[in-house]
Motif scaffolding. Structure first.
Motif, short mmCIF file in Angstrom:
data_model
loop_
_atom_site.label_atom_id
_atom_site.label_comp_id
_atom_site.label_asym_id
_atom_site.label_seq_id
_atom_site.Cartn_x
_atom_site.Cartn_y
_atom_site.Cartn_z
N LYS A 54 0.82 -1.21 0.00
CA LYS A 54 0.00 0.00 0.00
C LYS A 54 0.86 1.27 0.00
CE LYS A 54 -4.02 -0.48 0.56
NZ LYS A 54 -5.03 -0.52 -0.45
N SER A 55 1.99 1.24 0.72
CA SER A 55 2.87 2.41 0.78
C SER A 55 4.30 1.94 1.04
CB SER A 55 2.42 3.37 1.88
OG SER A 55 2.53 2.76 3.15
N GLU A 69 7.81 8.76 1.00
CA GLU A 69 6.70 7.82 1.11
C GLU A 69 5.82 7.91 -0.13
OE1 GLU A 69 3.67 5.98 4.38
OE2 GLU A 69 4.34 8.04 4.67
N THR A 70 5.63 6.76 -0.74
CA THR A 70 4.87 6.64 -1.98
C THR A 70 3.71 5.70 -1.72
OG1 THR A 70 6.92 6.91 -3.22
CG2 THR A 70 5.07 5.96 -4.40
N PHE A 71 2.54 6.05 -2.24
CA PHE A 71 1.34 5.24 -2.05
C PHE A 71 0.99 4.54 -3.36
CE2 PHE A 71 1.35 8.49 1.15
CZ PHE A 71 1.03 7.78 2.29
N ASP A 122 -1.63 2.11 -5.83
CA ASP A 122 -3.00 1.74 -6.16
C ASP A 122 -3.04 0.26 -6.51
OD1 ASP A 122 -4.09 4.37 -5.89
OD2 ASP A 122 -3.24 4.89 -7.84
N GLU A 145 2.04 -2.69 8.96
CA GLU A 145 3.05 -1.68 8.70
C GLU A 145 4.34 -2.16 9.36
OE1 GLU A 145 3.29 2.53 10.48
OE2 GLU A 145 2.26 2.74 8.54
#
Length: 109
Positions: A4-5, A19-21, A23, A74
């Motif tokens: 997800k991230s 931080e990259t999210f 799809d 996480e």
């Protein structure tokens, strides 16, 4: 497992991915030299550490969020920069606890 991230910092190499999210479907696109391969290598390192308890990390930090079987997780890791004296004394490091799930050679981003 669905990522997800992801955030990654390599302080020794002075390379940082904010931080990259992600799809359901993602592509890494860019001209040569913009770190597409480096991002995949960073994700591969996270998977390797999760599945093998004999890793020496030097100045690496990451935070990865993912889902697996409907549960959200996480995982955050911070390692110190080591000088050569410490690296020679240290044979390996051990990660305690349950390993994260990484299967196959590819990540579903």
């Amino acid at each position: 497992m669905k990522i997800k991230s992801f955030r990654f910092d390599d302080h020794k190499e002075n390379w940082h991915l904010k931080e990259t999210f992600f799809d359901d479907f993602n592509l890494l696109v860019g001209v040569s030299g913009v770190a597409k391969t480096k991002i995949i290598q960073a994700l591969d390192l996270v998977c390797d550490v999760a599945t093998d308890n004999d890793y020496r990390l030097d100045g690496i930090d990451w935070k990865i969020g993912f889902t697996h079987l409907g549960q959200e997780y996480e995982w955050e890791l911070k390692s110190a920069l080591m000088n050569e004296d410490v690296l020679q004394e240290s044979k390996s490091s051990e990660i305690l606890g349950s390993p994260a799930i990484c299967s196959g050679d590819y990540f579903k981003l």
